[in-house]
Motif scaffolding. Structure first.
Motif, PDB file in Angstrom:
ATOM      1  N   ASN A  36      -6.647  10.147  62.523  1.00 58.84           N
ATOM      2  CA  ASN A  36      -7.715   9.310  63.078  1.00 58.84           C
ATOM      3  C   ASN A  36      -7.946   9.707  64.539  1.00 58.84           C
ATOM      4  N   SER A  75      -3.776  10.391  69.222  1.00 54.51           N
ATOM      5  CA  SER A  75      -4.655  11.549  69.444  1.00 54.51           C
ATOM      6  C   SER A  75      -4.678  11.962  70.914  1.00 54.51           C
ATOM      7  N   ARG A 129      -9.491   8.295  66.722  1.00 53.57           N
ATOM      8  CA  ARG A 129      -9.521   7.127  67.616  1.00 53.57           C
ATOM      9  C   ARG A 129      -8.124   6.541  67.817  1.00 53.57           C
ATOM     10  N   CYS A 130      -7.126   7.115  67.146  1.00 52.69           N
ATOM     11  CA  CYS A 130      -5.750   6.593  67.256  1.00 52.69           C
ATOM     12  C   CYS A 130      -5.141   6.999  68.600  1.00 52.69           C
ATOM     13  N   ILE A 131      -4.287   6.144  69.143  1.00 48.70           N
ATOM     14  CA  ILE A 131      -3.622   6.437  70.420  1.00 48.70           C
ATOM     15  C   ILE A 131      -2.821   7.737  70.336  1.00 48.70           C
TER      16      ILE A 131
END
Lengths: 139, 304
Positions: free
Chosen positions: A103, A109, A105-107
């Protein structure tokens, strides 16, 4: 084709045909200096075709995590040339740094040092979700 | 010590307790005026916010406490590349409780893993925003006197709207709640959000036509239909006006309908409706302060 029997190690059997290299990479078998055999597309009454991995060394990893990669596999532990244990891996409640969260948008990333942790949500459906963003795991 | 990163971190009994505390604060604010005296709230906002940050800060001030923090990532060490974990470890040296907003999903969970004080998720991207859901629940309770036996219409972008998903998750715990899901085909509620509805036999109907269901609703929760959600500009132009609430459409509604909106509003509710007593969205913003006061008290384990 002759492949020597192993003395002390692991035979991972009933791997879905084509999945052996995924498991090979996950276990980082390329880094071992012991004999490792990959048998691809072996005949199997149960699966039609299967892959097998033979490792002539005792690995210090949680082999249950392999259940996420391929739930059909059988793990055989060999000691002094004799099979001493045979089991199907149980899906672990939590898997860490085996799969990465995709994802964007996941932290995870943007924070590279965070462990990628997935929690087992549904054992029947083999479903894991990221502990941070709750996105579904995919290989 | 507790952290709140999702509305599911709270049981129904705890939600009811928070609402009861908030109602008591509304009735007797002076009783709580010094409740958090000498306590400090850190608001760590990595992206802009009006209502959430200011309501958290107002909540702590009205409890007699103090506020510190930052309102954008550029004014914190995040701009120098500091991790969430390191920032939180540092802030825990100075504050008794943290409210964090972050554009990345799961950042408050990371914070909670490293914090030695309670962490409240004040919104993490499109993921969770539990204090908005608590605000919505308090608003409904204040306007209707109950959270059960209500027909709740949710209108607009039901696919990406995190507030809608959380409100469904929270309200389906109460008996007699029926949901009416009003959205374009392209923006229908995702199937995973409907799992608890099916599991608990909660009645819900889906439609694309707001006017046809408006007379049935006790609550209308409006959200914005955003242009960027459509693949096709023609579809957006065709649909955008269907989901704008106007005084004409409101003629079909019950006299005691309550209209909610998480705000900010763009054009989905006509400003002509603002004076209508059924428009609750600015009162909703006020209730957001009271429920956050209740949550701060609970997490700081302060009894009054």
């Amino acid at each position: 084709m002759n492949i020597d029997s192993i003395n002390n190690g692991i035979v991972i059997d009933h791997i879905k045909a084509g999945m052996a290299m995924k498991i090979y990479d996950f276990l980082e078998l390329g880094a071992l200096d012991c004999p490792v055999a990959i048998i691809k597309n072996a005949a199997s009454p149960k699966l039609g075709k299967k892959d097998i991995i033979k490792i002539d060394s005792v690995l210090n990893v949680d082999l249950n995590a392999l259940g996420y990669i391929d739930p059909t596999i059988t793990i055989n532990i060999i000691k002094d040339g004799v099979r001493v244990k045979k089991y199907h891996p149980e899906l672990p409640e939590k898997i860490t740094n085996i799969i990465r969260c995709k994802n964007p948008r996941c932290i995870t990333s943007i924070e590279q040092e965070l462990p990628h942790v997935f929690n087992l949500i549904d054992r029947e459906k083999d479903e894991y979700r990221c502990m941070y963003c709750e996105s579904k795991a995919s290989l | 010590m507790r952290h709140i990163t999702s509305i599911t971190d709270l049981s129904t009994a705890e939600i009811d307790e928070l609402i009861a505390t908030a109602q008591d604060i509304i009735e007797q604010p002076q009783k709580y005026a010094e409740a958090c005296s000498r306590k400090k709230l850190a608001t760590l906002f990595y992206e802009p916010s009006t209502r959430t940050r200011l309501s958290f800060e107002a909540a702590m001030i009205e409890l007699g406490g103090h506020v510190l923090g930052f309102s954008e990532a550029a004014s914190s060490s995040a701009a120098k590349g500091e991790s969430v974990a390191d920032t939180v470890r540092t802030v825990c040296c100075y504050a008794d409780i943290i409210a964090m907003r972050h554009p990345k999903e799961g950042a408050p969970t990371v914070a909670s893993l490293h914090a030695t004080v309670p962490v409240i998720n004040a919104g993490d991207g499109g993921h969770n925003h539990p204090t908005q859901t608590l605000t919505d629940l308090l608003t409904i309770k204040m306007e209707k006197g109950r959270l059960s036996n209500l027909t709740v219409g949710l209108c607009g972008d039901l696919k990406f709207g995190r507030t809608v998903h959380s409100l469904i998750t929270a309200m389906c715990r109460y008996p007699g709640v029926r949901f009416v899901l009003v959205s374009p085909e392209e923006l229908k509620v995702p199937s995973y959000v409907k799992i608890p509805l099916k599991r608990d036999n909660v009645r819900y109907d889906q439609t694309t036509d707001l006017c046809s269901v408006l007379p049935e609703l006790d609550i209308l929760y409006m959200t914005r239909v955003q242009r960027e959600r459509f693949f096709n500009e023609d579809d957006y132009i065709r649909l955008k006006d269907s989901y704008i609430l106007t005084p004409e459409k409101l003629e079909y509604a019950k006299a005691d309908l309550s209209i909610l909106h998480p705000l900010p509003r763009v054009n989905e509710i006509s400003v002509a409706i603002d004076q209508d007593p059924r428009a609750c969205y600015f009162r909703q913003a006020l209730y957001g302060k009271f429920i956050r006061m209740a949550l701060i008290l609970k997490l700081l384990e302060v009894t009054v």
